[in-house]
Write a protein that holds these residues in place. Sequence first.
Motif, short mmCIF file in Angstrom:
data_model
loop_
_atom_site.label_atom_id
_atom_site.label_comp_id
_atom_site.label_asym_id
_atom_site.label_seq_id
_atom_site.Cartn_x
_atom_site.Cartn_y
_atom_site.Cartn_z
N GLU A 36 -10.13 -5.09 1.36
CA GLU A 36 -11.26 -4.42 0.70
C GLU A 36 -10.85 -3.03 0.22
O GLU A 36 -11.26 -2.60 -0.86
CB GLU A 36 -12.43 -4.31 1.68
CG GLU A 36 -13.70 -3.77 1.07
CD GLU A 36 -14.87 -3.77 2.03
OE1 GLU A 36 -15.50 -2.72 2.20
OE2 GLU A 36 -15.14 -4.84 2.62
N PHE A 37 -10.03 -2.34 1.01
CA PHE A 37 -9.53 -1.03 0.60
C PHE A 37 -8.68 -1.16 -0.66
O PHE A 37 -8.84 -0.39 -1.61
CB PHE A 37 -8.71 -0.40 1.72
CG PHE A 37 -7.82 0.72 1.25
CD1 PHE A 37 -8.35 1.96 0.93
CD2 PHE A 37 -6.46 0.52 1.09
CE1 PHE A 37 -7.54 2.98 0.47
CE2 PHE A 37 -5.64 1.54 0.63
CZ PHE A 37 -6.19 2.77 0.33
N ILE A 38 -7.78 -2.13 -0.68
CA ILE A 38 -6.93 -2.34 -1.87
C ILE A 38 -7.81 -2.64 -3.08
O ILE A 38 -7.50 -2.25 -4.21
CB ILE A 38 -5.94 -3.50 -1.62
CG1 ILE A 38 -4.95 -3.10 -0.52
CG2 ILE A 38 -5.18 -3.85 -2.90
CD1 ILE A 38 -4.01 -4.21 -0.10
N GLY A 39 -8.95 -3.31 -2.83
CA GLY A 39 -9.87 -3.64 -3.91
C GLY A 39 -10.45 -2.44 -4.63
O GLY A 39 -10.95 -2.56 -5.76
N GLN B 245 -7.45 -2.14 -7.26
CA GLN B 245 -7.24 -3.28 -8.14
C GLN B 245 -8.02 -4.47 -7.60
O GLN B 245 -8.28 -4.57 -6.39
CB GLN B 245 -5.76 -3.64 -8.27
CG GLN B 245 -5.13 -4.22 -7.00
CD GLN B 245 -3.72 -4.69 -7.25
OE1 GLN B 245 -2.82 -3.88 -7.44
NE2 GLN B 245 -3.52 -6.00 -7.27
N LYS B 246 -8.40 -5.38 -8.49
CA LYS B 246 -9.17 -6.54 -8.07
C LYS B 246 -8.34 -7.39 -7.13
O LYS B 246 -7.17 -7.66 -7.39
CB LYS B 246 -9.59 -7.36 -9.30
CG LYS B 246 -10.62 -8.43 -8.99
CD LYS B 246 -11.14 -9.06 -10.26
CE LYS B 246 -12.22 -10.09 -9.92
NZ LYS B 246 -12.80 -10.71 -11.14
N VAL B 247 -8.92 -7.79 -6.01
CA VAL B 247 -8.21 -8.63 -5.05
C VAL B 247 -8.64 -10.08 -5.25
O VAL B 247 -9.77 -10.46 -4.94
CB VAL B 247 -8.52 -8.18 -3.59
CG1 VAL B 247 -7.87 -9.14 -2.60
CG2 VAL B 247 -8.02 -6.77 -3.36
N VAL C 133 -6.10 5.85 4.88
CA VAL C 133 -6.92 4.66 5.11
C VAL C 133 -6.77 4.17 6.54
O VAL C 133 -7.75 3.73 7.17
CB VAL C 133 -6.57 3.54 4.11
CG1 VAL C 133 -5.19 2.95 4.36
CG2 VAL C 133 -7.62 2.42 4.20
N ILE C 134 -5.56 4.26 7.10
CA ILE C 134 -5.35 3.84 8.49
C ILE C 134 -6.19 4.72 9.42
O ILE C 134 -6.81 4.23 10.38
CB ILE C 134 -3.86 3.91 8.86
CG1 ILE C 134 -3.07 2.83 8.12
CG2 ILE C 134 -3.66 3.77 10.36
CD1 ILE C 134 -3.55 1.42 8.36
N LYS C 135 -6.21 6.01 9.14
CA LYS C 135 -7.01 6.93 9.95
C LYS C 135 -8.49 6.62 9.82
O LYS C 135 -9.24 6.63 10.82
CB LYS C 135 -6.74 8.38 9.53
CG LYS C 135 -7.45 9.42 10.37
CD LYS C 135 -7.08 10.83 9.95
CE LYS C 135 -7.80 11.87 10.81
NZ LYS C 135 -7.44 13.26 10.39
N VAL D 131 0.84 -1.20 0.00
CA VAL D 131 0.00 0.00 0.00
C VAL D 131 0.87 1.25 0.00
O VAL D 131 0.63 2.19 -0.77
CB VAL D 131 -0.95 0.00 1.22
CG1 VAL D 131 -1.71 1.33 1.30
CG2 VAL D 131 -1.93 -1.16 1.13
N ARG D 132 1.89 1.26 0.84
CA ARG D 132 2.74 2.45 0.97
C ARG D 132 3.55 2.70 -0.30
O ARG D 132 3.71 3.84 -0.74
CB ARG D 132 3.68 2.31 2.17
CG ARG D 132 2.94 2.19 3.50
CD ARG D 132 3.86 2.21 4.69
NE ARG D 132 4.45 3.53 4.87
CZ ARG D 132 5.15 3.88 5.93
NH1 ARG D 132 5.37 3.02 6.90
NH2 ARG D 132 5.64 5.10 6.03
N GLU D 133 4.09 1.63 -0.88
CA GLU D 133 4.94 1.78 -2.06
C GLU D 133 4.15 2.00 -3.34
O GLU D 133 4.54 2.81 -4.19
CB GLU D 133 5.84 0.54 -2.21
CG GLU D 133 6.87 0.36 -1.11
CD GLU D 133 7.90 1.46 -1.09
OE1 GLU D 133 8.23 1.99 -2.18
OE2 GLU D 133 8.39 1.81 0.01
#
Length: 296
Positions: free
Chosen positions: A156-159, A162-164, A128-130, A116-118
Motif C-alpha cells: 500500500e505504501f508503494i502504491g 506507483q500503481k500496484v 516508512v519502516i518507522k 523501496v531502498r533502491e
Amino acid sequence: MENNYQDLLNITAGIVETARRNAGMTQKELANSLGVIQSTISRIEKGILSPTLFHWMEMCNILKIPQDAISVGYLDHATITKIKSDVKEGGHNLPKRYRDLRCIKIRQILPIINFVREELGDQTYLKVIKEMGMRPTFFINLDNQVNFAFLNDLLEFIGHFQKVNKIASKSILKYAAEGSSHGVLSTLYNNASGQIDLMERYFKNSTKYQRAFNIEVKEVKDNLITLRANTLDEIRPTLLSIGIDMENLLWSFYETYLKKFSLYDYKNRIGTAREIQVQSTERDSDFGRDIILTVA
C-alpha cells in the motif's frame, strides 16, 4: 575509500545490534562478556567504531553470528519457517497488527524492500519502516518473519508512488534475480546447472522463505516442473479475510517472483536466458493451486 569504510561500519553496526537483540542481551551484558565498557558497544552499533578482530571473533562466538555475515550483509541462519503469533521476534516488540500468523520470512520480501531502498531511497525506506512501528534492524535478520498485514501495508505504501498491480510487480520484484536478495542461500543457487536446476533448488528451500503454503514438486522433466501449492490450514482464514482480489494479487506477485528469480545469475547461465513461463490454476476448494513452470 571513506564511503566504503563507513558502509562497512554501518553493516557491522546493524549485524551486531541485530544479533545482540536476537540473543536477548543488553549492550551492558555484551560489554561485560567482552571485557569492554558499554559505550564501546554503543559506538559499534552506531557505526562509529569498528570492533577489533579479537572482539569481532568473540562477538561471533557469543552472539552466534555466521562467519560470512559481513560479506552477506545480513544475519542469516536459513532456518525453516514456523508460523508464529508471539509478541516478540528477534528481540523486537512487534506492533499488534503485525504479530498474528507470521509466516513470511524477511528473505521472501527482500526484493520488495530492496526495490523501496533502491528506487525510492534509503531515507524514504527508513521513514516508512518507522511509521509502521518497526525498527530497521528487524529486517537485517532474514529469519525474522512478518504476516500478510505487513506485506499488505508495504505494498500500500508503494502504491503512493506507483500503481500496484500484476504489471507493476515486474519492476517491484526485479531484485529477486540478485544474490543479495537471498542471503546465504545464494551460495546454493550460484552453482545451478540451468534454470530447471535453479528452480528445483529454490523449491527444495521454499520453507526457508515462507510457510503460507507448502510447495510439492510433482514432476520434473527436461524443460518443465509441475507443482502443487497447498495453503496451510492456519492461513486459510487470513486468505478469506483479505478477499479474493487481494489474494489473487498476492499470488500474481508470487508468480512474478518465480519468473524474475529464474533470471538469477547462476554459474552457467547463458546471457540470453529468458524468464520461465508460469501457469497456475485458480485456488480450488482445497485451498490449493496447480502450477506448471516451463523453460522457454
